[in-house]
Enzyme design. Sequence first.
Site, mmCIF file in Angstrom:
data_model
loop_
_atom_site.group_PDB
_atom_site.id
_atom_site.type_symbol
_atom_site.label_atom_id
_atom_site.label_comp_id
_atom_site.label_asym_id
_atom_site.label_seq_id
_atom_site.Cartn_x
_atom_site.Cartn_y
_atom_site.Cartn_z
ATOM 1 N N CYS A 137 -26.391 42.830 -19.058
ATOM 2 C CA CYS A 137 -25.049 43.288 -18.710
ATOM 3 C C CYS A 137 -24.463 44.112 -19.854
ATOM 4 C CB CYS A 137 -24.192 42.087 -18.334
ATOM 5 S SG CYS A 137 -22.540 42.488 -17.782
ATOM 6 N N HIS A 185 -25.987 41.194 -9.629
ATOM 7 C CA HIS A 185 -25.754 41.326 -11.064
ATOM 8 C C HIS A 185 -25.902 39.934 -11.686
ATOM 9 C CE1 HIS A 185 -23.954 43.384 -14.540
ATOM 10 N NE2 HIS A 185 -23.389 42.223 -14.801
ATOM 11 N N ASP A 217 -26.148 45.048 -6.802
ATOM 12 C CA ASP A 217 -25.214 45.365 -7.891
ATOM 13 C C ASP A 217 -24.750 46.825 -7.783
ATOM 14 O OD1 ASP A 217 -23.736 45.363 -10.206
ATOM 15 O OD2 ASP A 217 -25.439 45.064 -11.558
#
Length: 284
Positions: free
Chosen positions: A174, A252, A221
């Site tokens: 991330c 995600h 995502d």
Amino acid sequence: MDQRIINLFDEYTHVPLSRKEFITRLAKLTGSLTLAMSLLPMLENNYAQAATVEGKDISSEDITYPGAEGVTMKAFQAQPKKGKKLGTVMVIHENRGLNPHIRDVTMRVAQAGYLAIAPDALSPMGGTPANEDEARGLFAKLDAQKNLQNFLKGLAYLQKHPNGNGKTGAVGFCWGGALVGQLAVHSPELDAAVAYYGRQPEAADVAKIKAEMLLHYGGLDERVNAGIPAFEQALEAAKVKYHLYVYEGANHAFSNNTSPARYNEAAASLAWQRTLGLFGRKLK
């Protein structure tokens, strides 16, 4: 779980929304505040699930190294108890800081035979707080260029480590996945760069990348995946060696085993196998 709920949680953790607004909108989606609150344990990280590695063959410790402009960077370091001249890997956390999950990922890297460190990006502010909302709020206060320099200093620490072999890789998730891209742009010495669902570098910067790249994305995502086409076009144009995988049906943060609603064991296992494969080729 309703994908709208997962998307709302993603918005909460990345925009970010205030916790009050998040709970209010979650209650509207679920139909009641009671049901909304009952779903929180599935959405939020459960660090009781973090430890997956037994440490009997691994030595680990909290360390510091010199960062930029006099900052002392905190980091977690792990390595096999036996073996020298190891390939080295930097593990970069999400926008929650250096937490038990990232420490466990660092242990996994060490278990695979590497010297690994996980720097704490919030070191200039005293380190990662226990409260995740507080941690997320601190990320907005980081100076992007100083933060980049702090992590480049971490790569230099690894490249000069007496137990290392001079080869370095980075893996990030991330926020950390985006930072891996920046390290690849700014560190020609980086050998291998693995980004899990991270925002992509600017297309104009891609030609600077020398590392071989491995890119993991969750098929659901939409926010991060919107940047894939321009990034891939730039990688092709610059003739950067890369491998890009989109894991269909995965969200995600699909690799985070402490996040029950988003963790996808099959995708996480395959992505990790591919990650270690790249490290094995580039860092041994």
